[in-house]
Design an enzyme around this catalytic site. Structure first.
Site, PDB file in Angstrom:
ATOM      1  N   GLU A  79      34.217  67.167  49.311  1.00  0.00           N
ATOM      2  CA  GLU A  79      33.047  67.142  48.429  1.00  0.00           C
ATOM      3  C   GLU A  79      31.737  66.904  49.168  1.00  0.00           C
ATOM      4  OE1 GLU A  79      33.159  64.238  45.275  1.00  0.00           O
ATOM      5  OE2 GLU A  79      31.291  64.983  44.419  1.00  0.00           O
TER       6      GLU A  79
ATOM      7  N   ASP B  20      38.400  64.721  47.585  1.00  0.00           N
ATOM      8  CA  ASP B  20      37.322  64.030  46.867  1.00  0.00           C
ATOM      9  C   ASP B  20      37.415  62.561  47.267  1.00  0.00           C
ATOM     10  OD1 ASP B  20      36.118  64.105  43.418  1.00  0.00           O
ATOM     11  OD2 ASP B  20      35.516  62.879  45.142  1.00  0.00           O
TER      12      ASP B  20
ATOM     13  N   ILE C 188      35.610  59.797  46.664  1.00  0.00           N
ATOM     14  CA  ILE C 188      35.536  58.916  45.492  1.00  0.00           C
ATOM     15  C   ILE C 188      35.331  59.822  44.279  1.00  0.00           C
ATOM     16  CG2 ILE C 188      34.359  57.046  44.258  1.00  0.00           C
ATOM     17  CD1 ILE C 188      33.351  55.949  46.880  1.00  0.00           C
ATOM     18  N   ASP C 189      36.323  59.861  43.398  1.00  0.00           N
ATOM     19  CA  ASP C 189      36.113  60.583  42.130  1.00  0.00           C
ATOM     20  C   ASP C 189      35.770  59.535  41.084  1.00  0.00           C
ATOM     21  OD1 ASP C 189      36.101  62.984  40.539  1.00  0.00           O
ATOM     22  OD2 ASP C 189      37.734  62.016  39.479  1.00  0.00           O
TER      23      ASP C 189
ATOM     24  N   THR D  95      32.129  58.562  41.166  1.00  0.00           N
ATOM     25  CA  THR D  95      31.096  57.847  41.922  1.00  0.00           C
ATOM     26  C   THR D  95      30.087  57.170  40.992  1.00  0.00           C
ATOM     27  OG1 THR D  95      31.298  59.295  43.841  1.00  0.00           O
ATOM     28  CG2 THR D  95      29.233  58.110  43.607  1.00  0.00           C
TER      29      THR D  95
ATOM     30  N   ASP E 174      38.071  68.153  42.626  1.00  0.00           N
ATOM     31  CA  ASP E 174      38.518  67.402  41.440  1.00  0.00           C
ATOM     32  C   ASP E 174      39.857  67.935  40.937  1.00  0.00           C
ATOM     33  OD1 ASP E 174      35.114  67.548  40.515  1.00  0.00           O
ATOM     34  OD2 ASP E 174      36.171  65.685  41.019  1.00  0.00           O
TER      35      ASP E 174
HETATM   36  O1  LIG Z   1      31.215  63.326  41.787  1.00  0.00           O
HETATM   37  P1  LIG Z   1      32.561  62.690  41.533  1.00  0.00           P
HETATM   38  O2  LIG Z   1      32.447  61.320  41.030  1.00  0.00           O
HETATM   39  O3  LIG Z   1      33.526  62.897  42.666  1.00  0.00           O
HETATM   40  O4  LIG Z   1      33.229  63.591  40.376  1.00  0.00           O
HETATM   41  C1  LIG Z   1      32.789  63.566  39.055  1.00  0.00           C
HETATM   42  C2  LIG Z   1      33.855  64.205  38.210  1.00  0.00           C
HETATM   43  O5  LIG Z   1      35.025  63.428  38.272  1.00  0.00           O
HETATM   44  C3  LIG Z   1      33.419  64.305  36.762  1.00  0.00           C
HETATM   45  O6  LIG Z   1      34.376  64.992  36.037  1.00  0.00           O
HETATM   46  C4  LIG Z   1      32.144  65.069  36.649  1.00  0.00           C
HETATM   47  O7  LIG Z   1      31.762  65.112  35.319  1.00  0.00           O
HETATM   48  C5  LIG Z   1      31.077  64.436  37.476  1.00  0.00           C
HETATM   49  O8  LIG Z   1      29.933  65.265  37.407  1.00  0.00           O
HETATM   50  C6  LIG Z   1      31.490  64.282  38.938  1.00  0.00           C
HETATM   51  O9  LIG Z   1      31.644  65.566  39.511  1.00  0.00           O
HETATM   52 MG   LIG Z   2      33.532  62.480  44.498  1.00  0.00          MG
HETATM   53 MG   LIG Z   3      34.976  64.245  41.710  1.00  0.00          MG
END
Ligand SMILES: O=P([O-])([O-])O[C@@H]1[C@@H](O)[C@H](O)[C@@H](O)[C@H](O)[C@@H]1O
Ligand SMILES: [Mg+2]
Ligand SMILES: [Mg+2]
Length: 290
Positions: free
Chosen positions: A83, A103, A105-106, A108, A233
């Site tokens: 990412e 990814d 941190i999913d 963030t 994701d």
């Molecule tokens: O950026 P991140 O925290 O890795 O990932 C997030 C996703 O998990 C989420 O579904 C999306 O709505 C956010 O815009 C962001 O992309």
């Molecule tokens: Mg992320």
């Molecule tokens: Mg993400």
């Protein structure tokens, strides 16, 4: 029960061609989770990417660099899609080479607010086919794994999707995506309204697409849809859902296109099609065209 690499490996017995890669992914996800858990409560330097709602911190970069550097040492011929590298201009090209899709941190935005729904997601593909996925819920210490043809697990419990086919009995998960312009928000809310008009029991947004997709894989929700997520994701979660018996496809009702920034997933094909038919498309472009 605390997750362990041994438990993850034991959960899917039998030697496979990518065992060493899978075990490396598990160990790195657990190590990354420790870093994220510690950083969750600390002060953070926050930046924005594609919108004011699309956040990144120094921990995202630290974790992504750690994972990639460790994997590059062990598997120098492999390729990476990650990412924060993509945010810095790296191309998202999935070739036939062994490729890690990361990814760091999913969730963030959750992480920045100390909201404890955060994960690290590591997917792996060979010949453009997803081989395994590892998603670690860092604060609940739940390690979700799925290996192609070998089942899906949370810690050492096998996962099984919901068999629900009736939308009026469904709990549906989604995510907002990073675009916040009025036209996008109007379409996002309209899609949610359509599902509630169809008498869905509820629609939930938890701030982490990978963990929402893991909840689907565990049978705790019946369907998931989103416009605006990315291949990092989707990659790991797709393997986990498929190995838990679920369906992951395009919002058009056709086959999943990992780079299309859109998805519908469900425990049953019937449910997935009902969701897809209810949705209006929100255009986020493609990961491989940015
Ligand atoms: O950026 P991140 O925290 O890795 O990932 C997030 C996703 O998990 C989420 O579904 C999306 O709505 C956010 O815009 C962001 O992309
Ligand atoms: Mg992320
Ligand atoms: Mg993400």
């Amino acid at each position: 029960m605390k997750p362990s690499g041994e438990a993850a490996a034991a959960a899917a017995p039998g030697a496979g061609p990518w065992d060493e890669c899978f075990e490396a992914a598990v160990q790195l996800a657990l190590r990354a989770g420790q870093i994220i858990r510690k950083a969750l409560t600390e002060e953070k330097r926050v930046s924005t990417k594609t919108s004011a709602a699309d956040l990144v911190t120094e921990t995202d970069h630290l974790v992504e660099n750690l994972i990639i550097s460790e994997l590059r040492k062990r598997f120098p011929s492999h390729r990476f899609i990650a990412e924060e590298a993509a945010a810095s201009g790296a191309k998202c090209v999935l070739t036939r080479s062994p490729t890690w899709i990361i990814d760091p941190i999913d969730g963030t935005c959750n992480f920045v607010h100390r909201f404890p729904t955060v994960a690290v997601s590591i997917g792996f593909a060979v010949h453009q086919e997803l081989e395994f996925g590892v998603i670690y819920h860092c604060t609940e210490e739940r390690l979700y794994t799925g290996r192609r043809g070998r089942g899906a697990f949370c810690n050492s419990q096998r996962l099984q999707v919901s068999r629900e086919t009736d939308l009026s009995k469904a709990l549906v998960l989604t995510e907002i995506g990073p675009k916040r312009d009025p036209a996008t928000l109007k379409l996002f809310l309209s899609n949610m309204e359509r599902l509630l008009h169809a008498k869905a029991h509820g629609v939930r947004v938890i701030g982490s697409s990978t963990l929402a997709l893991c909840h689907l894989a565990s049978g705790a929700a019946d369907a998931y849809y989103q416009f605006g997520l990315h291949c990092w994701d989707l990659a790991a979660a797709t393997v986990i859902i498929r190995e838990a018996g679920g369906i992951v496809m395009d919002t058009s009702g056709g086959p999943l296109d990992l780079m299309s920034c859109r998805v519908v997933a469900a425990g049953t094909r019937e449910m997935a099609m009902l969701i897809a038919q209810a949705l209006q498309t929100i255009n986020y472009g493609r990961d491989d065209e940015k």
